[in-house]
Scaffold this motif. Structure first.
Motif, PDB file in Angstrom:
ATOM      1  N   MET A 145       0.747  -1.529   0.414  1.00 31.97           N
ATOM      2  CA  MET A 145      -0.097  -0.024   0.058  1.00 31.97           C
ATOM      3  C   MET A 145       0.707   1.169  -0.072  1.00 31.97           C
ATOM      4  O   MET A 145       1.136   1.462   0.470  1.00 31.97           O
ATOM      5  CB  MET A 145      -1.112   0.045   1.022  1.00 31.97           C
ATOM      6  N   THR A 146       0.772   1.880  -1.191  1.00 31.17           N
ATOM      7  CA  THR A 146       1.559   2.982  -1.003  1.00 31.17           C
ATOM      8  C   THR A 146       0.681   4.529  -0.151  1.00 31.17           C
ATOM      9  O   THR A 146       0.339   4.359  -0.588  1.00 31.17           O
ATOM     10  CB  THR A 146       1.755   3.240  -3.090  1.00 31.17           C
ATOM     11  N   ILE A 147       1.935   4.728   0.264  1.00 32.68           N
ATOM     12  CA  ILE A 147       2.025   5.968   1.012  1.00 32.68           C
ATOM     13  C   ILE A 147       1.026   7.764   0.491  1.00 32.68           C
ATOM     14  O   ILE A 147       2.427   8.103  -0.492  1.00 32.68           O
ATOM     15  CB  ILE A 147       2.275   6.198   1.906  1.00 32.68           C
ATOM     16  N   THR A 148      -0.116   8.007   0.280  1.00 31.49           N
ATOM     17  CA  THR A 148       0.025   9.424  -0.185  1.00 31.49           C
ATOM     18  C   THR A 148      -0.690   9.768   0.414  1.00 31.49           C
ATOM     19  O   THR A 148      -2.236   9.810   1.986  1.00 31.49           O
ATOM     20  CB  THR A 148      -1.266   8.711  -2.036  1.00 31.49           C
ATOM     21  N   CYS A 149      -0.831  11.225   0.245  1.00 31.50           N
ATOM     22  CA  CYS A 149      -2.591  12.072   0.916  1.00 31.50           C
ATOM     23  C   CYS A 149      -3.242  12.139   0.853  1.00 31.50           C
ATOM     24  O   CYS A 149      -4.139  12.316   1.721  1.00 31.50           O
ATOM     25  CB  CYS A 149      -1.518  13.692   0.166  1.00 31.50           C
ATOM     26  N   ASP A 150      -3.947  11.825  -0.011  1.00 30.93           N
ATOM     27  CA  ASP A 150      -5.285  11.610  -0.489  1.00 30.93           C
ATOM     28  C   ASP A 150      -5.393   9.844   0.588  1.00 30.93           C
ATOM     29  O   ASP A 150      -6.512  10.461   1.485  1.00 30.93           O
ATOM     30  CB  ASP A 150      -6.088  10.487  -1.766  1.00 30.93           C
ATOM     31  N   ARG A 151      -4.796   9.296   0.692  1.00 28.36           N
ATOM     32  CA  ARG A 151      -5.008   7.981   1.652  1.00 28.36           C
ATOM     33  C   ARG A 151      -4.894   8.560   3.199  1.00 28.36           C
ATOM     34  O   ARG A 151      -5.933   7.813   4.079  1.00 28.36           O
ATOM     35  CB  ARG A 151      -3.700   6.985   1.260  1.00 28.36           C
ATOM     36  N   TRP A 152      -4.068   9.050   3.813  1.00 33.50           N
ATOM     37  CA  TRP A 152      -3.633   9.861   4.811  1.00 33.50           C
ATOM     38  C   TRP A 152      -4.831  10.597   4.914  1.00 33.50           C
ATOM     39  O   TRP A 152      -5.094  11.097   6.629  1.00 33.50           O
ATOM     40  CB  TRP A 152      -2.631  10.848   4.614  1.00 33.50           C
ATOM     41  N   GLU A 153      -5.451  11.006   4.369  1.00 34.10           N
ATOM     42  CA  GLU A 153      -7.106  11.969   4.320  1.00 34.10           C
ATOM     43  C   GLU A 153      -8.314  10.503   5.414  1.00 34.10           C
ATOM     44  O   GLU A 153      -9.268  11.002   5.659  1.00 34.10           O
ATOM     45  CB  GLU A 153      -7.457  12.670   3.458  1.00 34.10           C
ATOM     46  N   GLN A 154      -8.066   9.820   4.783  1.00 32.11           N
ATOM     47  CA  GLN A 154      -9.122   8.757   5.276  1.00 32.11           C
ATOM     48  C   GLN A 154      -8.737   7.781   7.002  1.00 32.11           C
ATOM     49  O   GLN A 154      -9.436   6.890   7.302  1.00 32.11           O
ATOM     50  CB  GLN A 154      -9.548   7.544   3.994  1.00 32.11           C
ATOM     51  N   ILE A 155      -7.313   7.359   6.422  1.00 33.81           N
ATOM     52  CA  ILE A 155      -6.493   6.813   7.200  1.00 33.81           C
ATOM     53  C   ILE A 155      -4.778   6.992   7.675  1.00 33.81           C
ATOM     54  O   ILE A 155      -4.661   8.168   7.373  1.00 33.81           O
ATOM     55  CB  ILE A 155      -5.999   4.945   6.515  1.00 33.81           C
ATOM     56  N   ALA A 156      -4.387   6.514   8.853  1.00 30.00           N
ATOM     57  CA  ALA A 156      -2.945   6.236   8.990  1.00 30.00           C
ATOM     58  C   ALA A 156      -1.817   5.309   8.366  1.00 30.00           C
ATOM     59  O   ALA A 156      -2.374   4.304   7.887  1.00 30.00           O
ATOM     60  CB  ALA A 156      -2.615   6.764  10.635  1.00 30.00           C
ATOM     61  N   PHE A 157      -0.495   6.186   7.731  1.00 28.10           N
ATOM     62  CA  PHE A 157       0.268   4.919   7.816  1.00 28.10           C
ATOM     63  C   PHE A 157       1.167   5.485   9.088  1.00 28.10           C
ATOM     64  O   PHE A 157       2.068   6.281   9.645  1.00 28.10           O
ATOM     65  CB  PHE A 157       1.147   5.786   6.749  1.00 28.10           C
ATOM     66  N   SER A 158       2.191   3.310   9.257  1.00 27.90           N
ATOM     67  CA  SER A 158       3.408   3.446   9.607  1.00 27.90           C
ATOM     68  C   SER A 158       4.632   4.994   8.090  1.00 27.90           C
ATOM     69  O   SER A 158       4.298   5.180   7.659  1.00 27.90           O
ATOM     70  CB  SER A 158       3.626   2.417   9.396  1.00 27.90           C
ATOM     71  N   GLN A 159       5.673   4.723   9.400  1.00 33.20           N
ATOM     72  CA  GLN A 159       7.257   5.175   8.703  1.00 33.20           C
ATOM     73  C   GLN A 159       6.931   3.904   7.251  1.00 33.20           C
ATOM     74  O   GLN A 159       6.413   3.260   7.358  1.00 33.20           O
ATOM     75  CB  GLN A 159       8.089   4.708   8.850  1.00 33.20           C
ATOM     76  N   VAL A 160       7.437   3.979   6.129  1.00 33.39           N
ATOM     77  CA  VAL A 160       8.187   3.928   4.879  1.00 33.39           C
ATOM     78  C   VAL A 160       8.863   2.056   5.668  1.00 33.39           C
ATOM     79  O   VAL A 160       9.713   2.408   5.946  1.00 33.39           O
ATOM     80  CB  VAL A 160       8.764   4.698   3.878  1.00 33.39           C
ATOM     81  N   TYR A 161       8.052   1.413   5.161  1.00 31.57           N
ATOM     82  CA  TYR A 161       9.209  -0.192   5.373  1.00 31.57           C
ATOM     83  C   TYR A 161       9.181  -0.803   3.965  1.00 31.57           C
ATOM     84  O   TYR A 161      10.072  -1.559   3.993  1.00 31.57           O
ATOM     85  CB  TYR A 161       7.791  -1.250   6.161  1.00 31.57           C
ATOM     86  N   PHE A 162       8.900   0.154   2.642  1.00 32.28           N
ATOM     87  CA  PHE A 162       9.268  -1.024   1.931  1.00 32.28           C
ATOM     88  C   PHE A 162       9.190   0.414   1.234  1.00 32.28           C
ATOM     89  O   PHE A 162       8.247   0.710   0.282  1.00 32.28           O
ATOM     90  CB  PHE A 162       8.868  -1.614   1.468  1.00 32.28           C
ATOM     91  N   ASP A 163      10.883   0.631  -0.298  1.00 34.84           N
ATOM     92  CA  ASP A 163      10.592   1.701  -0.872  1.00 34.84           C
ATOM     93  C   ASP A 163      10.658   0.425  -1.763  1.00 34.84           C
ATOM     94  O   ASP A 163      12.013   0.495  -2.459  1.00 34.84           O
ATOM     95  CB  ASP A 163      11.902   2.179  -0.723  1.00 34.84           C
ATOM     96  N   ALA A 164       9.429   0.333  -2.484  1.00 37.93           N
ATOM     97  CA  ALA A 164       9.005   0.172  -3.999  1.00 37.93           C
ATOM     98  C   ALA A 164       8.809   0.938  -5.443  1.00 37.93           C
ATOM     99  O   ALA A 164       9.500   2.281  -4.784  1.00 37.93           O
ATOM    100  CB  ALA A 164       7.966  -1.188  -4.038  1.00 37.93           C
ATOM    101  N   GLY A 165       9.223   0.795  -6.048  1.00 30.48           N
ATOM    102  CA  GLY A 165       9.354   1.693  -7.584  1.00 30.48           C
ATOM    103  C   GLY A 165       8.446   0.788  -8.699  1.00 30.48           C
ATOM    104  O   GLY A 165       8.729  -0.143  -8.647  1.00 30.48           O
TER     105      GLY A 165
END
Length: 311
Positions: A145-165
């Motif tokens: 699950m990619t951390i985005t601002c839109d998603r922060w408006e709905q849920i909370a996130f941990s720190q990044v645990y995997f730098d995917a691309g």
């Protein structure tokens, strides 16, 4: 960069498609934490979205964590068909394994002192991740699950645990060794994603091919209907690990996909515990051990992302 069993295309389809019948245990909704909902300041998807809540004090005793401990189980939303991240063990289909599963077990061990019989793994789709967190049916999501601002408006996130691309998978000996070589080649990506758009921006002469999901793209690739597949490198690594005639190109990511553990916006306490768990995995080498087990052979070496706090 090659590997895997010389399994047929049909066997791959069975493995990827046969993972949907999981019937999770229904557990009570946890008591809501008294912590305020996540309210990200000035979030612009410019790196500020990666800020999380810094763990302070004994996070295992926070109210939102204590509610889960009293219940007796952590409920985690995960995938069951993303090989290397989270998929069924071929030797024991009732057991899930992969990098995301290792992260969930570490979080459970932080709460309970052990992960043995303390986790209910609920197999969910990508579309179910946020609704199930908001409803309280699951405690955390560990599902690429990619951390985005839109998603922060709905849920909370941990720190990044995997730098995917975003990466590119192609055939061994295909003559495709770089993004430039995709000119005039058919590149498959999941419908509804930005992967094709990203490829076309970088290689405008590539020919887009759409499919419902990554596994269907892989089938089209194996059937000669596509010359390459593009998507998150974590997903491509799992596909390549099952097909000895494919490989993930050793190129810089076409886009950044920082994964975070999703948590209800009402339970900052649990976010802090997840972040403390990730810090412990950094200190004791647990993150690197899990990465090396699942991804190093296909994606090469990596180090655990550094935390960003200040939310």
């Amino acid at each position: 960069m090659n590997r895997r069993l010389a399994a047929s295309a049909a066997a791959l389809v069975v493995l990827l498609a046969g993972c949907g019948g999981y019937d999770p245990t229904v557990v009570p909704e946890p008591a809501a934490s008294s912590a305020a909902p996540a309210d990200p300041p000035d979030c612009e998807n410019d790196g500020s979205q990666l800020r999380s809540f810094e763990p302070t004090g004994d996070v295992t005793q926070l109210p939102g964590v204590e509610a889960i401990r009293k219940r007796g189980r952590l409920v985690a939303g995960v995938a069951a068909d993303v090989f290397l991240l989270s998929s069924r063990d071929p030797q024991n289909p009732q057991r899930l394994q992969g990098f995301d599963i290792d992260m969930v077990n570490a979080i459970a061990a932080k709460i309970f002192g052990t992960s043995q019989d303390k986790v209910t793994f609920r197999v969910i789709t990508a579309a179910e991740r946020i609704p199930l967190l908001q409803s309280g049916e699951i405690d955390i999501v560990a599902r690429n699950m990619t951390i985005t601002c839109d998603r922060w408006e709905q849920i909370a996130f941990s720190q990044v645990y995997f730098d995917a691309g975003q990466g590119v998978l192609t055939g061994v000996g295909s003559g495709i060794d770089s993004v430039a070589d995709l000119a005039g080649r058919r590149v498959c990506a999941s419908a509804g994603t930005t992967s094709i758009a990203n490829i076309q921006e970088i290689a405008p002469e590539a020919i887009p091919v759409s499919a419902p999901d990554n596994s269907t793209c892989m089938v089209r690739f194996q059937n000669g209907e596509a010359d390459a597949v593009t998507g998150d490198d974590t997903v491509l690594a799992g596909l390549a690990a099952q097909d000895p005639y494919s490989r993930v190109l050793p190129i810089d990511p076409l886009s950044d996909e920082p994964y975070g553990i999703g948590v209800s916006a009402e339970n900052r306490d649990l976010v802090e515990l997840v972040n403390r768990t990730l810090e412990d995995l950094r200190r004791d080498g647990g993150w690197e051990e899990s990465y090396d087990r699942w991804f190093a052979e296909v994606l090469g070496p990596a180090t655990q992302p550094e935390p960003v706090y200040g939310r």
